[in-house]
Design an enzyme around this catalytic site. Structure first.
Site, mmCIF file in Angstrom:
data_model
loop_
_atom_site.group_PDB
_atom_site.id
_atom_site.type_symbol
_atom_site.label_atom_id
_atom_site.label_comp_id
_atom_site.label_asym_id
_atom_site.label_seq_id
_atom_site.Cartn_x
_atom_site.Cartn_y
_atom_site.Cartn_z
ATOM 1 N N ASP A 92 -53.493 -60.239 -17.153
ATOM 2 C CA ASP A 92 -52.175 -60.498 -16.556
ATOM 3 C C ASP A 92 -52.196 -61.620 -15.518
ATOM 4 O O ASP A 92 -51.140 -62.010 -15.015
ATOM 5 C CB ASP A 92 -51.652 -59.232 -15.850
ATOM 6 C CG ASP A 92 -51.224 -58.142 -16.832
ATOM 7 O OD1 ASP A 92 -51.152 -58.429 -18.048
ATOM 8 O OD2 ASP A 92 -50.968 -57.019 -16.369
ATOM 9 N N LYS A 99 -44.560 -58.381 -11.599
ATOM 10 C CA LYS A 99 -43.972 -58.552 -12.941
ATOM 11 C C LYS A 99 -43.537 -57.206 -13.485
ATOM 12 O O LYS A 99 -44.016 -56.149 -13.066
ATOM 13 C CB LYS A 99 -44.955 -59.215 -13.905
ATOM 14 C CG LYS A 99 -46.267 -58.455 -14.171
ATOM 15 C CD LYS A 99 -46.206 -57.379 -15.244
ATOM 16 C CE LYS A 99 -47.507 -56.609 -15.363
ATOM 17 N NZ LYS A 99 -47.446 -55.341 -16.057
ATOM 18 N N GLY A 155 -49.712 -49.982 -9.679
ATOM 19 C CA GLY A 155 -48.394 -49.490 -10.088
ATOM 20 C C GLY A 155 -47.905 -50.005 -11.425
ATOM 21 O O GLY A 155 -46.787 -49.679 -11.834
ATOM 22 N N GLY A 182 -49.960 -56.189 -9.291
ATOM 23 C CA GLY A 182 -50.228 -56.533 -7.890
ATOM 24 C C GLY A 182 -51.616 -57.125 -7.699
ATOM 25 O O GLY A 182 -51.788 -58.130 -7.000
#
Ligand code: C5P
Length: 322
Positions: free
Chosen positions: A155, A28, A116, A120
């Site tokens: 998330d 995302k 990052g 992930g």
């Protein structure tokens, strides 16, 4: 999935595992990340507009003697293989809820940058949850899966859902959003990761003593998404965590500049970083921006992806593969 890993998983299946399920799950980018003041529980209220992008991890689950996690692919050596991995935690949470043994081999084929700012780890949690639910034939509703996702991390629900969504609360309370057409992105992957809690702590430090308004979604940004208007979206992109990420990693400023100079409509830090995201007007410009970013020497690699991408989806399901 790499051929070697695929062969190893297929061999495991032939050697007695009864079944195999594989799930593909996207990364995302946050096109709006508005952050409120720290709450008593340490989290921050957000107005978080998520867009799923076409970079994917694949999660393959097979029955095993005990819960174990393996990982291959880009930066696999940076992925924890113990029970702190969100994929392992997802299997444990689902098994506990149904009173069953979490005995499963979870293999992660990693393509999303590690640590990052592209969710992930959350993707692996959502992917493992859907994969285990399918392997164990539990047929949980999406609502039940989203509840477990929210327990795993802020998330994770969006990784399951994909597409585009507004997340409020910690970012876990989702409302799907309409998007027309496709947006073309380039992502510059930096050396090393950034810790999300550390970036939020830096946000707290930088904003100490200032008034922080309650975060709200920007109507102009939502309209740009629903109209498929890349220029309007570029003008509305915001990330309140960007100053904190730049403070912890000042070299990201040069990466942002390099992408804009090469023709990106706009650039921003992706989530808590250190990946930087560049919105372009078409795939050809994305190509040029990716090449220029690589040539600039300001990032480790550059990846192109379009958005929105679908959420977690079962791409292989075999219940009697032995
Ligand atoms: O929810 P998740 O485990 O992904 O959050 C990781 C960390 O990021 C939290 O421990 C917290 O420090 C920070 N965070 C926050 N406010 C949010 C989401 C995350 O402060 N809404």
């Amino acid at each position: 999935m790499s051929e070697t890993v695929r062969a190893a998983v297929e061999a495991e299946v032939r050697n007695g595992a009864q079944a195999v399920v594989r799930v593909r799950v996207p990364a995302k980018v946050n096109v709006q990340l508005s952050v409120g003041a720290a709450r008593p529980d340490g989290f921050h209220d957000l107005a978080n507009v998520f867009l799923a992008v076409g970079l994917y991890d694949e999660i393959t689950v097979t029955p095993a003697d005990a819960l174990r996690v393996t990982c291959a692919g880009r930066d696999a050596e940076q992925v924890p293989l113990d029970h702190t991995n969100l994929a392992a935690r997802a299997a444990l949470a689902l098994a506990e809820r149904h009173g069953i043994d979490p005995h499963v081999h979870i293999h992660i084929d990693k393509d999303i940058p590690v640590a990052g700012g592209m969710a992930g780890g959350s993707a692996d949690g959502a992917g493992a949850l859907l994969a285990c639910d399918t392997l164990w034939e539990l047929n949980s509703s999406q609502e039940e899966l989203l509840t477990i996702c929210a327990e795993l991390g802020s998330d994770v629900p969006f990784s399951l859902l994909g597409g585009a969504a507004l997340g409020i609360g910690r970012g876990e309370q989702l409302t799907p959003l309409d998007v027309d057409g496709a947006f073309h992105w380039v992502f510059a992957v930096a050396d090393g990761g950034l810790s999300t809690p550390a970036v939020f702590r830096e946000f707290d430090r930088l904003t100490e003593g200032s008034f922080i308004p309650a975060p709200v979604a920007d109507p102009a940004l939502l309209h740009a998404l629903s109209a498929g208007d890349a220029v309007a979206l570029a003008g509305a992109l915001t990330n309140d965590l960007q100053p904190a990420a730049l403070s912890l990693r000042p070299t990201l400023a040069a990466t942002l500049d390099a992408g804009v100079e090469a023709g990106a409509l706009a650039a921003l830090v992706s989530g808590s970083g250190p990946t930087t995201a560049f919105l372009t007007k078409d795939p050809e410009t994305a190509d040029r921006v990716a090449e220029a970013l690589l040539a600039s020497g300001t990032c480790r690699t550059a990846r192109m992806a379009s958005a929105p991408a679908a959420g977690a989806v079962v791409v292989r399901e075999d219940h009697d593969a032995a």
